[in-house]
Design an enzyme around this catalytic site. Structure first.
Site, PDB file in Angstrom:
ATOM      1  N   GLY A   1      17.337 129.141   4.698  1.00  0.00           N
ATOM      2  CA  GLY A   1      17.020 130.455   4.151  1.00  0.00           C
ATOM      3  C   GLY A   1      17.022 130.455   2.634  1.00  0.00           C
ATOM      4  O   GLY A   1      16.192 131.116   1.988  1.00  0.00           O
ATOM      5  N   ASP A   2      17.960 129.706   2.043  1.00  0.00           N
ATOM      6  CA  ASP A   2      18.027 129.604   0.584  1.00  0.00           C
ATOM      7  C   ASP A   2      16.784 128.917   0.041  1.00  0.00           C
ATOM      8  O   ASP A   2      16.278 129.261  -1.038  1.00  0.00           O
ATOM      9  CB  ASP A   2      19.271 128.825   0.170  1.00  0.00           C
TER      10      ASP A   2
ATOM     11  N   GLY B   1       8.717 132.276  12.442  1.00  0.00           N
ATOM     12  CA  GLY B   1       8.138 132.328  11.108  1.00  0.00           C
ATOM     13  C   GLY B   1       8.695 133.464  10.269  1.00  0.00           C
ATOM     14  O   GLY B   1       9.879 133.790  10.339  1.00  0.00           O
TER      15      GLY B   1
ATOM     16  N   SER C   1      12.537 136.726   7.482  1.00  0.00           N
ATOM     17  CA  SER C   1      12.480 135.490   8.263  1.00  0.00           C
ATOM     18  C   SER C   1      12.884 135.753   9.700  1.00  0.00           C
ATOM     19  O   SER C   1      13.785 136.543   9.977  1.00  0.00           O
ATOM     20  CB  SER C   1      13.347 134.408   7.624  1.00  0.00           C
ATOM     21  N   MET C   2      12.207 135.050  10.615  1.00  0.00           N
ATOM     22  CA  MET C   2      12.407 135.261  12.051  1.00  0.00           C
ATOM     23  C   MET C   2      12.611 133.945  12.780  1.00  0.00           C
ATOM     24  O   MET C   2      12.196 133.776  13.926  1.00  0.00           O
ATOM     25  CB  MET C   2      11.201 136.004  12.640  1.00  0.00           C
ATOM     26  N   GLY C   3      13.261 132.981  12.125  1.00  0.00           N
ATOM     27  CA  GLY C   3      13.538 131.714  12.765  1.00  0.00           C
ATOM     28  C   GLY C   3      12.260 130.962  13.097  1.00  0.00           C
ATOM     29  O   GLY C   3      11.332 130.884  12.291  1.00  0.00           O
ATOM     30  N   ALA C   4      12.195 130.424  14.317  1.00  0.00           N
ATOM     31  CA  ALA C   4      11.041 129.625  14.724  1.00  0.00           C
ATOM     32  C   ALA C   4       9.754 130.439  14.778  1.00  0.00           C
ATOM     33  O   ALA C   4       8.650 129.869  14.760  1.00  0.00           O
ATOM     34  CB  ALA C   4      11.306 128.994  16.093  1.00  0.00           C
TER      35      ALA C   4
END
Length: 314
Positions: free
Chosen positions: A256-257, A230, A225-228
């Protein structure tokens, strides 16, 4: 109903979300709203899966002093409470949400003290669940003081030896040993993966390369995951980039969960990589739109999934 999915939450937490407009350090702040939830990564993942109709259980550790909020949550959510109680209190994580400045400040307290006896108890509980038809186990979150960095690795090997698939979401010292057990799903964020590899992952190409390396070493599916920006998902020779639509973020608690839950949910449906990326991203987006670790209605998740942009990576 016998659980088919269990999560292991060794360092659960009570999530206290306080809303403080214009939060200021070194000053008196007025709290506008407070919400308290039973949380921790493993608890959240099980809750999100139960929301989608999966029969779930939570194993792991809870402090005896304040376990009532967890017992109540498990009963309300229809989750099997398979947690070992130990001395002390489950930690509290305070998240200060400033809706005016669009900032979130985290204050995480230490958890219970644990040792070999507590880990053996969790292992025994997991063995009992596996004997009754468990198909997936999620190993989620940090480790409490007293447990060795190989704790998740040992539980992962136990599950895999029994034919149970393993999803892993941890960081820091436990990540490396657990990766060696070749989990079926691993979901670090780019910062966590970079810390493990000893280098910064600043570009999409960096993330993709690192993810492909780990999959080549035996991880089934890696979702970074890379935040905004994606997430990058790699499985076998395939790789995709999932880009989310813009939404209003109410809270980052459990986002994240939720993605971990979405990845497991997709695996139970046998979805291809693109659809897996789409639904897992939608789970995460759904959590971002809620205060505290919860998901909106299933119809909302499905609508969000349709707006996720998927690009195949070479």
């Amino acid at each position: 109903m016998q659980p088919t999915i269990a999560t292991v939450s060794l360092n659960s937490a009570i999530d206290q979300t306080v809303t403080v407009p214009r939060f200021t350090v070194d000053a008196v702040n007025r709290v506008e709203a407070v919400q308290v939830d039973a949380g921790g990564k493993g608890v959240n993942v099980a809750s999100f899966l139960a929301h989608f109709g999966h029969a779930t259980a939570v194993a792991g550790l809870l402090g005896r002093e304040n376990d009532a909020i967890f017992a109540r949550h498990f009963e309300q959510a229809g989750i099997r409470d398979a947690c070992t109680r130990c001395d002390g209190a489950t930690r509290t994580n305070v998240k200060i949400v400033d809706p005016v400045l669009d900032q979130v400040t985290d204050v995480n307290l230490p958890g219970v003290q644990a040792g070999p006896e507590e880990l053996a108890s969790v292992s025994g509980t997991l063995a009992g669940l596996m004997a009754r038809g468990l198909t997936w186990v999620g190993l989620c979150g940090s480790l409490p003081a007293g447990l060795g960095a190989d704790s998740y690795a040992r539980l992962a090997l136990q599950a895999r030896a029994g034919g149970v698939k393993v999803a892993l979401d941890t960081s820091g010292a436990p990540l490396g040993p657990a990766l060696a057990a070749c989990p079926d799903i691993v979901k670090p964020n780019a910062e966590e993966l970079g810390a493990y590899l000893g280098r910064e992952l600043t570009t999409l190409a960096d993330v993709q390369s690192a993810a492909r390396d780990l999959v080549a070493q035996g991880v089934g599916l890696l979702s970074v995951s890379m935040g905004a920006a994606g997430a990058v998902l790699v499985r076998g020779d395939e790789a995709v980039h999932a880009r989310p639509p813009r939404i209003t973020v109410a809270s980052t608690v459990g986002a994240g969960d939720a993605m971990v839950a979405g990845l497991i949910h997709a695996a139970t449906l046998g979805l291809d990589l693109a659809e897996t990326a789409r639904i897992a991203t939608a789970f995460s987006l759904g959590a971002l739109g809620e205060i505290g670790p919860r998901l909106p209605a299933i119809a909302r998740i499905e609508a969000l999934a349709r707006d996720v942009e998927i690009t195949a990576l070479g």
